[in-house]
Design a protein around this motif. Structure first.
Motif, PDB file in Angstrom:
ATOM      1  N   ASP A  26     -29.165  97.133  68.141  1.00  0.00           N
ATOM      2  CA  ASP A  26     -29.739  96.934  69.476  1.00  0.00           C
ATOM      3  C   ASP A  26     -29.502  95.514  69.985  1.00  0.00           C
ATOM      4  O   ASP A  26     -29.488  95.275  71.192  1.00  0.00           O
ATOM      5  CB  ASP A  26     -31.250  97.200  69.453  1.00  0.00           C
ATOM      6  N   ALA A  27     -29.343  94.577  69.055  1.00  0.00           N
ATOM      7  CA  ALA A  27     -29.207  93.177  69.443  1.00  0.00           C
ATOM      8  C   ALA A  27     -27.766  92.682  69.379  1.00  0.00           C
ATOM      9  O   ALA A  27     -27.374  91.820  70.159  1.00  0.00           O
ATOM     10  CB  ALA A  27     -30.085  92.304  68.541  1.00  0.00           C
ATOM     11  N   PHE A  28     -26.999  93.226  68.450  1.00  0.00           N
ATOM     12  CA  PHE A  28     -25.637  92.734  68.251  1.00  0.00           C
ATOM     13  C   PHE A  28     -24.636  93.880  68.318  1.00  0.00           C
ATOM     14  O   PHE A  28     -24.865  94.933  67.727  1.00  0.00           O
ATOM     15  CB  PHE A  28     -25.503  92.039  66.880  1.00  0.00           C
ATOM     16  N   ALA A  29     -23.542  93.636  69.003  1.00  0.00           N
ATOM     17  CA  ALA A  29     -22.459  94.619  69.072  1.00  0.00           C
ATOM     18  C   ALA A  29     -21.168  93.881  69.394  1.00  0.00           C
ATOM     19  O   ALA A  29     -21.128  93.059  70.303  1.00  0.00           O
ATOM     20  CB  ALA A  29     -22.762  95.664  70.139  1.00  0.00           C
ATOM     21  N   GLU A  30     -20.156  94.186  68.639  1.00  0.00           N
ATOM     22  CA  GLU A  30     -18.847  93.581  68.892  1.00  0.00           C
ATOM     23  C   GLU A  30     -17.941  94.623  69.540  1.00  0.00           C
ATOM     24  O   GLU A  30     -17.702  95.677  68.954  1.00  0.00           O
ATOM     25  CB  GLU A  30     -18.207  93.098  67.581  1.00  0.00           C
ATOM     26  N   PRO A  31     -17.443  94.319  70.718  1.00  0.00           N
ATOM     27  CA  PRO A  31     -16.559  95.282  71.380  1.00  0.00           C
ATOM     28  C   PRO A  31     -15.200  95.347  70.680  1.00  0.00           C
ATOM     29  O   PRO A  31     -14.841  94.460  69.897  1.00  0.00           O
ATOM     30  CB  PRO A  31     -16.421  94.723  72.803  1.00  0.00           C
ATOM     31  N   GLU A  32     -14.479  96.392  70.965  1.00  0.00           N
ATOM     32  CA  GLU A  32     -13.143  96.561  70.396  1.00  0.00           C
ATOM     33  C   GLU A  32     -12.277  95.356  70.761  1.00  0.00           C
ATOM     34  O   GLU A  32     -12.278  94.903  71.910  1.00  0.00           O
ATOM     35  CB  GLU A  32     -12.526  97.854  70.952  1.00  0.00           C
ATOM     36  N   GLY A  33     -11.602  94.805  69.784  1.00  0.00           N
ATOM     37  CA  GLY A  33     -10.751  93.648  70.027  1.00  0.00           C
ATOM     38  C   GLY A  33     -11.430  92.317  69.762  1.00  0.00           C
ATOM     39  O   GLY A  33     -10.800  91.274  69.820  1.00  0.00           O
ATOM     40  N   SER A  34     -12.732  92.323  69.494  1.00  0.00           N
ATOM     41  CA  SER A  34     -13.463  91.084  69.213  1.00  0.00           C
ATOM     42  C   SER A  34     -14.300  91.272  67.956  1.00  0.00           C
ATOM     43  O   SER A  34     -15.537  91.199  67.997  1.00  0.00           O
ATOM     44  CB  SER A  34     -14.371  90.721  70.388  1.00  0.00           C
ATOM     45  N   HIS A  35     -13.650  91.514  66.852  1.00  0.00           N
ATOM     46  CA  HIS A  35     -14.372  91.732  65.598  1.00  0.00           C
ATOM     47  C   HIS A  35     -14.268  90.502  64.705  1.00  0.00           C
ATOM     48  O   HIS A  35     -13.203  89.901  64.591  1.00  0.00           O
ATOM     49  CB  HIS A  35     -13.798  92.931  64.849  1.00  0.00           C
ATOM     50  N   THR A  36     -15.386  90.150  64.059  1.00  0.00           N
ATOM     51  CA  THR A  36     -15.361  89.075  63.068  1.00  0.00           C
ATOM     52  C   THR A  36     -14.896  89.661  61.742  1.00  0.00           C
ATOM     53  O   THR A  36     -14.672  90.862  61.610  1.00  0.00           O
ATOM     54  CB  THR A  36     -16.756  88.454  62.882  1.00  0.00           C
ATOM     55  N   ILE A  37     -14.835  88.830  60.753  1.00  0.00           N
ATOM     56  CA  ILE A  37     -14.489  89.287  59.402  1.00  0.00           C
ATOM     57  C   ILE A  37     -15.606  90.210  58.923  1.00  0.00           C
ATOM     58  O   ILE A  37     -16.791  89.983  59.208  1.00  0.00           O
ATOM     59  CB  ILE A  37     -14.336  88.074  58.460  1.00  0.00           C
ATOM     60  N   ASP A  38     -15.245  91.250  58.186  1.00  0.00           N
ATOM     61  CA  ASP A  38     -16.239  92.220  57.719  1.00  0.00           C
ATOM     62  C   ASP A  38     -17.353  91.555  56.920  1.00  0.00           C
ATOM     63  O   ASP A  38     -18.524  91.926  57.031  1.00  0.00           O
ATOM     64  CB  ASP A  38     -15.562  93.298  56.867  1.00  0.00           C
ATOM     65  N   GLY A  39     -17.031  90.563  56.137  1.00  0.00           N
ATOM     66  CA  GLY A  39     -18.044  89.858  55.340  1.00  0.00           C
ATOM     67  C   GLY A  39     -19.067  89.149  56.210  1.00  0.00           C
ATOM     68  O   GLY A  39     -20.255  89.111  55.904  1.00  0.00           O
ATOM     69  N   VAL A  40     -18.609  88.563  57.317  1.00  0.00           N
ATOM     70  CA  VAL A  40     -19.526  87.871  58.241  1.00  0.00           C
ATOM     71  C   VAL A  40     -20.452  88.885  58.900  1.00  0.00           C
ATOM     72  O   VAL A  40     -21.658  88.651  59.026  1.00  0.00           O
ATOM     73  CB  VAL A  40     -18.731  87.068  59.302  1.00  0.00           C
ATOM     74  N   TRP A  41     -19.899  90.013  59.307  1.00  0.00           N
ATOM     75  CA  TRP A  41     -20.706  91.053  59.977  1.00  0.00           C
ATOM     76  C   TRP A  41     -21.757  91.603  59.008  1.00  0.00           C
ATOM     77  O   TRP A  41     -22.918  91.759  59.360  1.00  0.00           O
ATOM     78  CB  TRP A  41     -19.781  92.156  60.485  1.00  0.00           C
ATOM     79  N   THR A  42     -21.354  91.857  57.770  1.00  0.00           N
ATOM     80  CA  THR A  42     -22.281  92.360  56.747  1.00  0.00           C
ATOM     81  C   THR A  42     -23.345  91.318  56.426  1.00  0.00           C
ATOM     82  O   THR A  42     -24.536  91.642  56.322  1.00  0.00           O
ATOM     83  CB  THR A  42     -21.501  92.742  55.472  1.00  0.00           C
ATOM     84  N   CYS A  43     -22.937  90.081  56.276  1.00  0.00           N
ATOM     85  CA  CYS A  43     -23.882  88.996  55.984  1.00  0.00           C
ATOM     86  C   CYS A  43     -24.867  88.815  57.152  1.00  0.00           C
ATOM     87  O   CYS A  43     -26.062  88.612  56.931  1.00  0.00           O
ATOM     88  CB  CYS A  43     -23.125  87.704  55.714  1.00  0.00           C
ATOM     89  N   SER A  44     -24.372  88.904  58.372  1.00  0.00           N
ATOM     90  CA  SER A  44     -25.243  88.793  59.550  1.00  0.00           C
ATOM     91  C   SER A  44     -26.263  89.926  59.574  1.00  0.00           C
ATOM     92  O   SER A  44     -27.436  89.716  59.877  1.00  0.00           O
ATOM     93  CB  SER A  44     -24.407  88.830  60.825  1.00  0.00           C
ATOM     94  N   TYR A  45     -25.808  91.120  59.240  1.00  0.00           N
ATOM     95  CA  TYR A  45     -26.692  92.286  59.206  1.00  0.00           C
ATOM     96  C   TYR A  45     -27.816  92.064  58.189  1.00  0.00           C
ATOM     97  O   TYR A  45     -28.995  92.236  58.505  1.00  0.00           O
ATOM     98  CB  TYR A  45     -25.873  93.526  58.844  1.00  0.00           C
ATOM     99  N   LYS A  46     -27.441  91.649  56.975  1.00  0.00           N
ATOM    100  CA  LYS A  46     -28.442  91.440  55.922  1.00  0.00           C
ATOM    101  C   LYS A  46     -29.375  90.277  56.264  1.00  0.00           C
ATOM    102  O   LYS A  46     -30.582  90.343  56.015  1.00  0.00           O
ATOM    103  CB  LYS A  46     -27.745  91.198  54.587  1.00  0.00           C
ATOM    104  N   THR A  47     -28.835  89.210  56.854  1.00  0.00           N
ATOM    105  CA  THR A  47     -29.648  88.050  57.244  1.00  0.00           C
ATOM    106  C   THR A  47     -30.651  88.433  58.327  1.00  0.00           C
ATOM    107  O   THR A  47     -31.825  88.050  58.270  1.00  0.00           O
ATOM    108  CB  THR A  47     -28.750  86.900  57.739  1.00  0.00           C
ATOM    109  N   PHE A  48     -30.190  89.209  59.309  1.00  0.00           N
ATOM    110  CA  PHE A  48     -31.068  89.668  60.390  1.00  0.00           C
ATOM    111  C   PHE A  48     -32.257  90.444  59.819  1.00  0.00           C
ATOM    112  O   PHE A  48     -33.411  90.140  60.136  1.00  0.00           O
ATOM    113  CB  PHE A  48     -30.274  90.547  61.359  1.00  0.00           C
ATOM    114  N   TRP A  49     -31.969  91.427  58.970  1.00  0.00           N
ATOM    115  CA  TRP A  49     -33.048  92.250  58.419  1.00  0.00           C
ATOM    116  C   TRP A  49     -33.966  91.444  57.505  1.00  0.00           C
ATOM    117  O   TRP A  49     -35.193  91.614  57.549  1.00  0.00           O
ATOM    118  CB  TRP A  49     -32.476  93.456  57.674  1.00  0.00           C
ATOM    119  N   ALA A  50     -33.385  90.570  56.685  1.00  0.00           N
ATOM    120  CA  ALA A  50     -34.206  89.775  55.768  1.00  0.00           C
ATOM    121  C   ALA A  50     -35.152  88.865  56.542  1.00  0.00           C
ATOM    122  O   ALA A  50     -36.350  88.789  56.245  1.00  0.00           O
ATOM    123  CB  ALA A  50     -33.303  88.956  54.838  1.00  0.00           C
TER     124      ALA A  50
END
Length: 135
Positions: A26-50
């Protein structure tokens, strides 16, 4: 809440706080063509929830009891005021206004009804005739 305590599984059965439910998506979304590294996205997800869960738990522990006490007091005061002050006052008003309503009803029937009857008889023989003209 029943005699066994609150339901610990379903804590919002009426969904009164559904509007505050926030997911990572609901807060974060990367449109097609603007993706970060998968590790950053996963780390951001875990950091947000934690952080969201940790902060909520800490704030709930610190503020939950005092807030529950304050709101319990507020609703108790509201109930007491409604039961012992407002409702008796409203009933007192209803009783007294019924006497005034009877006086007003009698006055209207005595003074206004004869005029209304006279005017209705005066205008009862008026007939209207209306025709539509098609052009």
């Amino acid at each position: 809440m029943d005699k066994d305590g609150p339901d610990l599984d379903e804590r919002d059965p009426e969904d009164i706080n559904g509007h505050v439910r926030v997911l990572f998506e609901d807060a974060f979304a990367e449109p097609e063509g603007s993706h970060t590294i998968d590790g950053v996205w996963t780390c951001s997800y875990k950091t947000f929830w934690a952080m969201k869960n940790c902060c909520y738990i800490v704030m709930s522990v610190l503020c939950g009891g005092p807030c529950a006490c304050m709101w319990g007091l507020m609703f108790a005061c509201q109930s007491m005021i409604n039961i012992w002050c407002i409702r008796p006052c409203c009933r007192f008003y209803e009783i007294n206004i019924s006497c005034c309503a009877a006086c007003i009803r009698t006055t209207v029937q005595c003074y206004l009804n004869p005029f209304c009857d006279a005017y209705s008889r005066l205008f009862s023989n008026i007939k209207f005739h209306h025709e539509y003209e098609v052009v």
